[in-house]
Motif scaffolding. Structure first.
Motif, mmCIF file in Angstrom:
data_model
loop_
_atom_site.group_PDB
_atom_site.id
_atom_site.type_symbol
_atom_site.label_atom_id
_atom_site.label_comp_id
_atom_site.label_asym_id
_atom_site.label_seq_id
_atom_site.Cartn_x
_atom_site.Cartn_y
_atom_site.Cartn_z
ATOM 1 N N ARG A 106 63.824 32.625 45.709
ATOM 2 C CA ARG A 106 62.504 32.256 45.204
ATOM 3 C C ARG A 106 61.334 32.875 45.993
ATOM 4 N NH1 ARG A 106 64.458 29.688 41.280
ATOM 5 N NH2 ARG A 106 65.346 27.644 41.116
ATOM 6 N N ASN A 107 61.627 33.921 46.738
ATOM 7 C CA ASN A 107 60.583 34.621 47.472
ATOM 8 C C ASN A 107 59.693 35.380 46.486
ATOM 9 O OD1 ASN A 107 59.188 35.756 49.715
ATOM 10 N ND2 ASN A 107 60.411 37.600 49.495
ATOM 11 N N ILE A 108 58.392 35.386 46.763
ATOM 12 C CA ILE A 108 57.439 36.165 45.973
ATOM 13 C C ILE A 108 56.862 37.222 46.897
ATOM 14 C CG2 ILE A 108 55.294 36.165 44.657
ATOM 15 C CD1 ILE A 108 55.718 33.207 44.101
ATOM 16 N N GLN A 109 56.908 38.460 46.449
ATOM 17 C CA GLN A 109 56.375 39.557 47.248
ATOM 18 C C GLN A 109 55.327 40.297 46.422
ATOM 19 O OE1 GLN A 109 59.395 42.105 48.860
ATOM 20 N NE2 GLN A 109 57.955 43.756 49.234
ATOM 21 N N ASP A 110 54.192 40.594 47.037
ATOM 22 C CA ASP A 110 53.153 41.374 46.374
ATOM 23 C C ASP A 110 53.560 42.839 46.322
ATOM 24 O OD1 ASP A 110 51.669 39.057 46.331
ATOM 25 O OD2 ASP A 110 50.269 39.683 47.898
ATOM 26 N N PHE A 111 53.157 43.508 45.242
ATOM 27 C CA PHE A 111 53.273 44.962 45.198
ATOM 28 C C PHE A 111 52.094 45.511 44.413
ATOM 29 C CE2 PHE A 111 55.366 43.908 41.234
ATOM 30 C CZ PHE A 111 55.129 44.982 40.384
ATOM 31 N N TYR A 112 51.789 46.756 44.661
ATOM 32 C CA TYR A 112 50.642 47.405 44.027
ATOM 33 C C TYR A 112 51.153 48.468 43.068
ATOM 34 C CZ TYR A 112 48.192 44.943 47.656
ATOM 35 O OH TYR A 112 47.707 43.945 48.455
ATOM 36 N N TRP A 113 50.467 48.611 41.954
ATOM 37 C CA TRP A 113 50.865 49.574 40.923
ATOM 38 C C TRP A 113 49.591 50.166 40.324
ATOM 39 C CZ3 TRP A 113 54.915 47.918 36.712
ATOM 40 C CH2 TRP A 113 55.398 49.055 36.036
ATOM 41 N N PRO A 114 49.010 51.153 41.007
ATOM 42 C CA PRO A 114 47.743 51.736 40.552
ATOM 43 C C PRO A 114 47.795 52.270 39.114
ATOM 44 C CG PRO A 114 48.244 52.478 42.764
ATOM 45 C CD PRO A 114 49.451 51.740 42.274
ATOM 46 N N ASP A 115 48.944 52.813 38.699
ATOM 47 C CA ASP A 115 49.049 53.318 37.320
ATOM 48 C C ASP A 115 48.837 52.187 36.309
ATOM 49 O OD1 ASP A 115 49.539 55.852 38.278
ATOM 50 O OD2 ASP A 115 51.717 55.697 38.064
ATOM 51 N N LEU A 116 49.391 51.022 36.594
ATOM 52 C CA LEU A 116 49.216 49.876 35.699
ATOM 53 C C LEU A 116 47.765 49.396 35.713
ATOM 54 C CD1 LEU A 116 50.535 47.881 33.749
ATOM 55 C CD2 LEU A 116 51.074 46.450 35.724
ATOM 56 N N ASP A 117 47.128 49.461 36.877
ATOM 57 C CA ASP A 117 45.729 49.050 36.977
ATOM 58 C C ASP A 117 44.845 49.860 36.030
ATOM 59 O OD1 ASP A 117 46.533 47.344 39.010
ATOM 60 O OD2 ASP A 117 45.825 48.657 40.617
ATOM 61 N N GLN A 118 45.209 51.117 35.826
ATOM 62 C CA GLN A 118 44.400 52.019 34.994
ATOM 63 C C GLN A 118 44.623 51.820 33.493
ATOM 64 O OE1 GLN A 118 42.101 53.762 36.617
ATOM 65 N NE2 GLN A 118 42.973 52.834 38.450
ATOM 66 N N LEU A 119 45.741 51.196 33.122
ATOM 67 C CA LEU A 119 46.052 51.011 31.705
ATOM 68 C C LEU A 119 45.106 50.015 31.056
ATOM 69 C CD1 LEU A 119 49.950 50.785 31.618
ATOM 70 C CD2 LEU A 119 48.530 52.675 30.843
ATOM 71 N N LYS A 120 44.708 50.329 29.854
ATOM 72 C CA LYS A 120 43.909 49.403 29.067
ATOM 73 C C LYS A 120 44.853 48.618 28.161
ATOM 74 C CE LYS A 120 39.626 52.042 29.058
ATOM 75 N NZ LYS A 120 39.369 51.704 30.397
ATOM 76 N N PRO A 121 44.488 47.393 27.798
ATOM 77 C CA PRO A 121 45.349 46.613 26.897
ATOM 78 C C PRO A 121 45.525 47.336 25.560
ATOM 79 C CG PRO A 121 43.709 45.205 27.923
ATOM 80 C CD PRO A 121 43.354 46.620 28.267
ATOM 81 N N PRO A 122 46.666 47.106 24.896
ATOM 82 C CA PRO A 122 46.922 47.771 23.609
ATOM 83 C C PRO A 122 45.850 47.421 22.568
ATOM 84 C CG PRO A 122 48.853 46.548 24.371
ATOM 85 C CD PRO A 122 47.744 46.237 25.301
ATOM 86 N N GLU A 123 45.667 48.300 21.591
ATOM 87 C CA GLU A 123 44.687 48.108 20.524
ATOM 88 C C GLU A 123 44.872 46.771 19.818
ATOM 89 O OE1 GLU A 123 41.961 49.754 19.117
ATOM 90 O OE2 GLU A 123 42.032 50.831 21.019
#
Length: 152
Positions: A106-123
């Motif tokens: 049940r450990n939670i670890q942060d991770f970063y994903w700059p590519d996902l940050d740049q994505l806009k929500p689908p139309e």
């Protein structure tokens, strides 16, 4: 990864500035609760924050800790993370990030994903309303749990 003292101090100073901007009184208890929260290496529950803060402030009540965490969350100072066992956990990392969750320990670890940050929500989401946050959680079994399972 150990949290660096400089990072913790930066978060505390940012907390003080945000609190002042929002008009939140910076009491000794609130400051100590925030210090505990940002110094923890994981995403603690209210109960875990309470146990840790009692070492510094023995007279503090669980209700005070719980209400303080709720206050911080309602003002965007921290975030709630829903956990696998339905216990709410708290996250003091307010930078855009995502979570890896181990279904075994049940450990939670942060991770970063700059590519996902740049994505806009689908139309298809445009007609839904206003989206102001992206939340992503990847669930599986962490390396430590896999190793212990394979050693049995």
């Amino acid at each position: 990864m150990k949290k660096k003292i400089a990072d913790i101090l930066d978060k505390i100073e940012t907390f003080k500035k945000i609190s002042k901007y929002l008009g939140l009184k910076i009491t000794h208890q609130r400051l100590e609760i925030f210090k505990i929260l940002v110094s923890m290496e994981y995403h603690p529950s209210a109960e875990e924050v309470y146990e840790a803060i009692r070492e510094k402030i023995p007279s503090i009540s669980f209700d005070t800790v719980y209400r303080t965490l709720a206050l911080f969350e309602s003002h965007g100072v921290i975030a709630k993370v829903q956990y696998l066992d339905d216990r709410t956990r708290y996250d003091s990392n307010m930078e855009p990030h995502y979570h890896l969750v181990c279904k075994k320990c049940r450990n939670i670890q942060d991770f970063y994903w700059p590519d996902l940050d740049q994505l806009k929500p689908p139309e298809k989401t445009k007609g839904w309303g206003e989206i102001d946050n992206k939340y992503l959680e990847l669930r599986g079994i962490c390396r430590k749990c896999l190793a212990s399972r394979n050693n049995k």
